[in-house]
Scaffold this motif. Structure first.
Motif, mmCIF file in Angstrom:
data_model
loop_
_atom_site.group_PDB
_atom_site.id
_atom_site.type_symbol
_atom_site.label_atom_id
_atom_site.label_comp_id
_atom_site.label_asym_id
_atom_site.label_seq_id
_atom_site.Cartn_x
_atom_site.Cartn_y
_atom_site.Cartn_z
ATOM 1 N N ALA A 1 0.838 -1.207 0.000
ATOM 2 C CA ALA A 1 0.000 0.000 0.000
ATOM 3 C C ALA A 1 0.870 1.254 0.000
ATOM 4 O O ALA A 1 0.562 2.235 -0.690
ATOM 5 C CB ALA A 1 -0.927 -0.010 1.207
ATOM 6 N N ALA A 2 1.961 1.232 0.757
ATOM 7 C CA ALA A 2 2.889 2.372 0.768
ATOM 8 C C ALA A 2 3.554 2.531 -0.593
ATOM 9 O O ALA A 2 3.714 3.643 -1.103
ATOM 10 C CB ALA A 2 3.945 2.170 1.858
ATOM 11 N N TYR A 3 3.914 1.408 -1.194
ATOM 12 C CA TYR A 3 4.493 1.443 -2.546
ATOM 13 C C TYR A 3 3.480 2.005 -3.538
ATOM 14 O O TYR A 3 3.842 2.754 -4.453
ATOM 15 C CB TYR A 3 4.928 0.041 -2.959
ATOM 16 C CG TYR A 3 5.382 -0.062 -4.387
ATOM 17 C CD1 TYR A 3 6.658 0.352 -4.767
ATOM 18 C CD2 TYR A 3 4.530 -0.552 -5.375
ATOM 19 C CE1 TYR A 3 7.073 0.275 -6.077
ATOM 20 C CE2 TYR A 3 4.934 -0.635 -6.690
ATOM 21 C CZ TYR A 3 6.212 -0.227 -7.040
ATOM 22 O OH TYR A 3 6.613 -0.296 -8.346
ATOM 23 N N GLY A 4 2.207 1.668 -3.345
ATOM 24 C CA GLY A 4 1.160 2.167 -4.224
ATOM 25 C C GLY A 4 1.014 3.676 -4.166
ATOM 26 O O GLY A 4 0.777 4.324 -5.186
ATOM 27 N N VAL A 5 1.166 4.255 -2.975
ATOM 28 C CA VAL A 5 1.108 5.717 -2.836
ATOM 29 C C VAL A 5 2.276 6.359 -3.586
ATOM 30 O O VAL A 5 2.099 7.336 -4.313
ATOM 31 C CB VAL A 5 1.132 6.136 -1.350
ATOM 32 C CG1 VAL A 5 1.247 7.650 -1.213
ATOM 33 C CG2 VAL A 5 -0.115 5.636 -0.638
ATOM 34 N N ARG A 6 3.453 5.777 -3.430
ATOM 35 C CA ARG A 6 4.646 6.336 -4.080
ATOM 36 C C ARG A 6 4.574 6.266 -5.598
ATOM 37 O O ARG A 6 5.001 7.194 -6.290
ATOM 38 C CB ARG A 6 5.895 5.603 -3.588
ATOM 39 C CG ARG A 6 7.175 6.029 -4.279
ATOM 40 C CD ARG A 6 8.395 5.452 -3.597
ATOM 41 N NE ARG A 6 8.503 4.028 -3.694
ATOM 42 C CZ ARG A 6 9.165 3.377 -4.664
ATOM 43 N NH1 ARG A 6 9.727 4.059 -5.655
ATOM 44 N NH2 ARG A 6 9.252 2.069 -4.653
ATOM 45 N N SER A 7 4.036 5.160 -6.115
ATOM 46 C CA SER A 7 4.040 4.958 -7.563
ATOM 47 C C SER A 7 2.743 5.384 -8.244
ATOM 48 O O SER A 7 2.643 5.355 -9.468
ATOM 49 C CB SER A 7 4.316 3.485 -7.883
ATOM 50 O OG SER A 7 3.355 2.659 -7.256
ATOM 51 N N GLY A 8 1.724 5.776 -7.458
ATOM 52 C CA GLY A 8 0.492 6.291 -8.042
ATOM 53 C C GLY A 8 -0.438 5.231 -8.593
ATOM 54 O O GLY A 8 -1.190 5.513 -9.534
ATOM 55 N N ILE A 9 -0.426 4.026 -8.026
ATOM 56 C CA ILE A 9 -1.288 2.961 -8.555
ATOM 57 C C ILE A 9 -2.592 2.818 -7.779
ATOM 58 O O ILE A 9 -3.420 1.991 -8.152
ATOM 59 C CB ILE A 9 -0.550 1.599 -8.590
ATOM 60 C CG1 ILE A 9 -0.110 1.168 -7.186
ATOM 61 C CG2 ILE A 9 0.621 1.645 -9.535
ATOM 62 C CD1 ILE A 9 0.522 -0.202 -7.146
ATOM 63 N N HIS A 10 -2.787 3.601 -6.719
ATOM 64 C CA HIS A 10 -4.054 3.534 -6.000
ATOM 65 C C HIS A 10 -5.165 4.168 -6.833
ATOM 66 O O HIS A 10 -4.958 5.158 -7.531
ATOM 67 C CB HIS A 10 -3.948 4.260 -4.656
ATOM 68 C CG HIS A 10 -3.260 3.463 -3.604
ATOM 69 N ND1 HIS A 10 -3.814 2.339 -3.043
ATOM 70 C CD2 HIS A 10 -2.048 3.615 -3.015
ATOM 71 C CE1 HIS A 10 -2.975 1.836 -2.150
ATOM 72 N NE2 HIS A 10 -1.905 2.588 -2.123
ATOM 73 N N VAL A 11 -6.339 3.594 -6.739
ATOM 74 C CA VAL A 11 -7.485 4.105 -7.488
ATOM 75 C C VAL A 11 -7.958 5.411 -6.847
ATOM 76 O O VAL A 11 -8.077 5.508 -5.629
ATOM 77 C CB VAL A 11 -8.634 3.073 -7.491
ATOM 78 C CG1 VAL A 11 -9.868 3.646 -8.176
ATOM 79 C CG2 VAL A 11 -8.189 1.792 -8.179
#
Length: 201
Positions: free
Chosen positions: A68-78
């Motif tokens: 989830a933290a990686y998702g925030v950094r890379s912009g993959i969260h919906v």
């Protein structure tokens, strides 16, 4: 930051690889244990793999929190940004910073509550059923992952203030494949179909 980024990526990759390997080993063990081969079956039955499912679940929990933290950094969260994109640039920036700040505060609060929970659990003798691992180690994923996620929200907000850019995940990008080169090659005729004689159409 690059060191932290790489550590985060390697940690998630190791967790994913370990969960996959353990699951595969447990399935093969269960399958071969059911085959009536006297020596092999007896040897496999003596091997206790009951802990595999529990460990895999814990690995996926850790992977989800750090992913989830990686998702925030890379912009993959919906994200639903239809209304935000209709605002003026000034108002748009305010709303984006407010949402990033809210994300940082929320995950920071979750991290703090998780840390208090882990601290209380560390003073008990509670262990997992199969691995007999102290449960505070399992739940440590909550504060660590949440604090990292909060940091990533603040990092994205700071980058947005400085540059005006938000991280965006390119769904068409495939690692090791240059789509532009493939399109250019197709346009130049390098990928044209051939006739049975081998001549270009």
């Amino acid at each position: 930051m690059k060191l932290l980024d790489h550590l985060e990526e390697y940690f998630i990759a190791v967790l994913m690889a370990a969960a996959t390997l353990i699951t595969f080993t447990a399935v093969v063990h269960r399958y071969l244990s059911g085959i009536d081969i006297p020596v092999i079956q007896d040897a496999l039955i003596k091997i206790n793999m009951s802990w595999a499912q529990e460990l895999t679940i814990y690995l996926f929990v850790w992977m989800a929190k750090f992913g989830a933290a990686y998702g925030v950094r890379s912009g993959i969260h919906v994200g639903v940004d239809v209304l935000v994109n209709r605002l003026s640039e000034k108002n748009k920036k305010v709303f984006i910073l407010m949402s990033l700040g809210a994300g940082a505060i929320f995950t920071g609060v979750v991290g703090t509550l998780g840390a208090n929970f882990v601290w209380g659990m560390a003073h008990t003798d509670q262990t997992s059923s199969d691995l007999e691992m102290p449960m505070w180690i399992v739940y440590l994923a909550i504060p660590l992952g949440s604090y990292l996620m909060s940091f990533r929200f603040m990092q994205v907000a700071w980058h947005y203030v400085r540059t005006g850019d938000l991280p965006k995940h390119d769904h068409s990008h495939v690692e090791g494949l240059d789509v532009e080169e493939a399109v250019e090659a197709a346009q130049e005729g390098a990928l044209q179909p051939k006739t049975a004689a081998g001549d270009k159409l």
